[in-house]
Motif scaffolding. Structure first.
Motif, PDB file in Angstrom:
ATOM      1  N   UNK A   1       0.834  -1.180   0.000  1.00 44.17           N
ATOM      2  CA  UNK A   1       0.000   0.000   0.000  1.00 44.17           C
ATOM      3  C   UNK A   1       0.879   1.243   0.000  1.00 44.17           C
ATOM      4  N   UNK A   2       0.412   2.226  -0.710  1.00 43.48           N
ATOM      5  CA  UNK A   2       1.109   3.500  -0.754  1.00 43.48           C
ATOM      6  C   UNK A   2       0.118   4.591  -0.399  1.00 43.48           C
ATOM      7  N   UNK A   3       0.448   5.394   0.585  1.00 46.85           N
ATOM      8  CA  UNK A   3      -0.436   6.514   0.915  1.00 46.85           C
ATOM      9  C   UNK A   3      -0.327   7.552  -0.190  1.00 46.85           C
ATOM     10  N   UNK A   4      -1.458   8.088  -0.580  1.00 46.62           N
ATOM     11  CA  UNK A   4      -1.470   9.127  -1.609  1.00 46.62           C
ATOM     12  C   UNK A   4      -1.846  10.483  -1.041  1.00 46.62           C
ATOM     13  N   UNK A   5      -2.555  10.486   0.068  1.00 43.32           N
ATOM     14  CA  UNK A   5      -2.895  11.751   0.724  1.00 43.32           C
ATOM     15  C   UNK A   5      -3.337  11.477   2.151  1.00 43.32           C
ATOM     16  N   UNK A   6      -2.994  12.397   3.018  1.00 43.35           N
ATOM     17  CA  UNK A   6      -3.441  12.325   4.410  1.00 43.35           C
ATOM     18  C   UNK A   6      -3.699  13.748   4.867  1.00 43.35           C
ATOM     19  N   UNK A   7      -4.893  13.985   5.397  1.00 43.02           N
ATOM     20  CA  UNK A   7      -5.219  15.274   6.003  1.00 43.02           C
ATOM     21  C   UNK A   7      -5.715  14.991   7.418  1.00 43.02           C
ATOM     22  N   UNK A   8      -6.251  15.994   8.067  1.00 44.75           N
ATOM     23  CA  UNK A   8      -6.747  15.776   9.432  1.00 44.75           C
ATOM     24  C   UNK A   8      -8.039  14.967   9.464  1.00 44.75           C
ATOM     25  N   UNK A   9      -8.742  14.850   8.319  1.00 42.93           N
ATOM     26  CA  UNK A   9     -10.021  14.122   8.335  1.00 42.93           C
ATOM     27  C   UNK A   9     -10.224  13.191   7.138  1.00 42.93           C
ATOM     28  N   UNK A  10      -9.149  12.927   6.385  1.00 47.31           N
ATOM     29  CA  UNK A  10      -9.296  12.111   5.178  1.00 47.31           C
ATOM     30  C   UNK A  10      -7.970  11.429   4.851  1.00 47.31           C
TER      31      UNK A  10
ATOM     32  N   UNK B   1      -7.650  -4.579   2.156  1.00 43.77           N
ATOM     33  CA  UNK B   1      -8.230  -4.544   0.814  1.00 43.77           C
ATOM     34  C   UNK B   1      -8.323  -5.974   0.304  1.00 43.77           C
ATOM     35  N   UNK B   2      -9.368  -6.268  -0.464  1.00 41.18           N
ATOM     36  CA  UNK B   2      -9.464  -7.562  -1.146  1.00 41.18           C
ATOM     37  C   UNK B   2      -9.831  -7.315  -2.600  1.00 41.18           C
ATOM     38  N   UNK B   3      -9.450  -8.255  -3.452  1.00 40.91           N
ATOM     39  CA  UNK B   3      -9.791  -8.191  -4.875  1.00 40.91           C
ATOM     40  C   UNK B   3     -11.029  -9.053  -5.124  1.00 40.91           C
ATOM     41  N   UNK B   4     -11.854  -8.626  -6.079  1.00 40.53           N
ATOM     42  CA  UNK B   4     -13.100  -9.335  -6.387  1.00 40.53           C
ATOM     43  C   UNK B   4     -13.192  -9.552  -7.896  1.00 40.53           C
ATOM     44  N   UNK B   5     -13.655 -10.746  -8.282  1.00 42.70           N
ATOM     45  CA  UNK B   5     -14.017 -11.001  -9.679  1.00 42.70           C
ATOM     46  C   UNK B   5     -15.165 -12.007  -9.691  1.00 42.70           C
ATOM     47  N   UNK B   6     -15.505 -12.518 -10.867  1.00 39.46           N
ATOM     48  CA  UNK B   6     -16.662 -13.412 -10.990  1.00 39.46           C
ATOM     49  C   UNK B   6     -16.507 -14.672 -10.132  1.00 39.46           C
ATOM     50  N   UNK B   7     -15.269 -15.070  -9.848  1.00 40.59           N
ATOM     51  CA  UNK B   7     -15.035 -16.272  -9.040  1.00 40.59           C
ATOM     52  C   UNK B   7     -15.209 -16.020  -7.549  1.00 40.59           C
ATOM     53  N   UNK B   8     -15.244 -14.748  -7.137  1.00 40.08           N
ATOM     54  CA  UNK B   8     -15.423 -14.433  -5.727  1.00 40.08           C
ATOM     55  C   UNK B   8     -14.425 -13.409  -5.231  1.00 40.08           C
TER      56      UNK B   8
ATOM     57  N   UNK C   1      -6.002   8.782   1.770  1.00 38.00           N
ATOM     58  CA  UNK C   1      -6.048   8.161   0.454  1.00 38.00           C
ATOM     59  C   UNK C   1      -4.895   7.189   0.326  1.00 38.00           C
ATOM     60  N   UNK C   2      -5.107   6.090  -0.396  1.00 35.74           N
ATOM     61  CA  UNK C   2      -4.031   5.126  -0.618  1.00 35.74           C
ATOM     62  C   UNK C   2      -4.285   4.367  -1.905  1.00 35.74           C
ATOM     63  N   UNK C   3      -3.223   3.744  -2.427  1.00 35.93           N
ATOM     64  CA  UNK C   3      -3.341   2.918  -3.627  1.00 35.93           C
ATOM     65  C   UNK C   3      -2.536   1.652  -3.427  1.00 35.93           C
ATOM     66  N   UNK C   4      -2.761   0.676  -4.284  1.00 37.01           N
ATOM     67  CA  UNK C   4      -2.096  -0.616  -4.193  1.00 37.01           C
ATOM     68  C   UNK C   4      -1.896  -1.141  -5.592  1.00 37.01           C
ATOM     69  N   UNK C   5      -1.076  -2.176  -5.720  1.00 38.08           N
ATOM     70  CA  UNK C   5      -0.839  -2.789  -7.020  1.00 38.08           C
ATOM     71  C   UNK C   5      -2.122  -3.442  -7.513  1.00 38.08           C
ATOM     72  N   UNK C   6      -2.440  -3.210  -8.771  1.00 38.64           N
ATOM     73  CA  UNK C   6      -3.632  -3.824  -9.361  1.00 38.64           C
ATOM     74  C   UNK C   6      -3.463  -5.347  -9.375  1.00 38.64           C
TER      75      UNK C   6
END
Length: 81
Positions: free
Chosen positions: A1-10, A57-64, A12-17
């Motif tokens: 995970x990589x943080x993309x933004x942090x404020x006092x009330x919010x 975080x979890x990934x989802x597709x037709x298999x579950x 954001x983060x991203x991860x490898x697809x």
């Protein structure tokens, strides 16, 4: 995970697809709070200042749904004076 933004009330983060994923479930304190179709997340601006939040975080597709990611903690900034 990589943080993309942090404020006092919010935060954001991203991860490898994940190949084959059609969406991702976001969990905070082990309760699902959102489903997104891209590999990033920006929280609602309703978090408490100077507080730690645990996410998975979890990934989802037709298999579950995949196993959850390792938990990670993000701390919001202190409120601006």
């Amino acid at each position: 995970m990589t943080m993309t933004s942090v404020t006092s009330n919010q935060v954001g983060f991203k991860w490898d697809a994940v190949k084959g994923a059609t969406s991702y479930n976001i969990y905070r304190y082990y309760a699902k709070i959102a489903t997104v179709t891209i590999n990033s997340y920006l929280s609602n601006p309703t978090l408490k200042p100077d507080s730690s939040y645990i996410f998975n975080v979890s990934a989802v597709n037709a298999a579950g749904e995949s196993a959850w990611s390792e938990k990670f903690t993000i701390r919001t900034n202190k409120e601006e004076a």
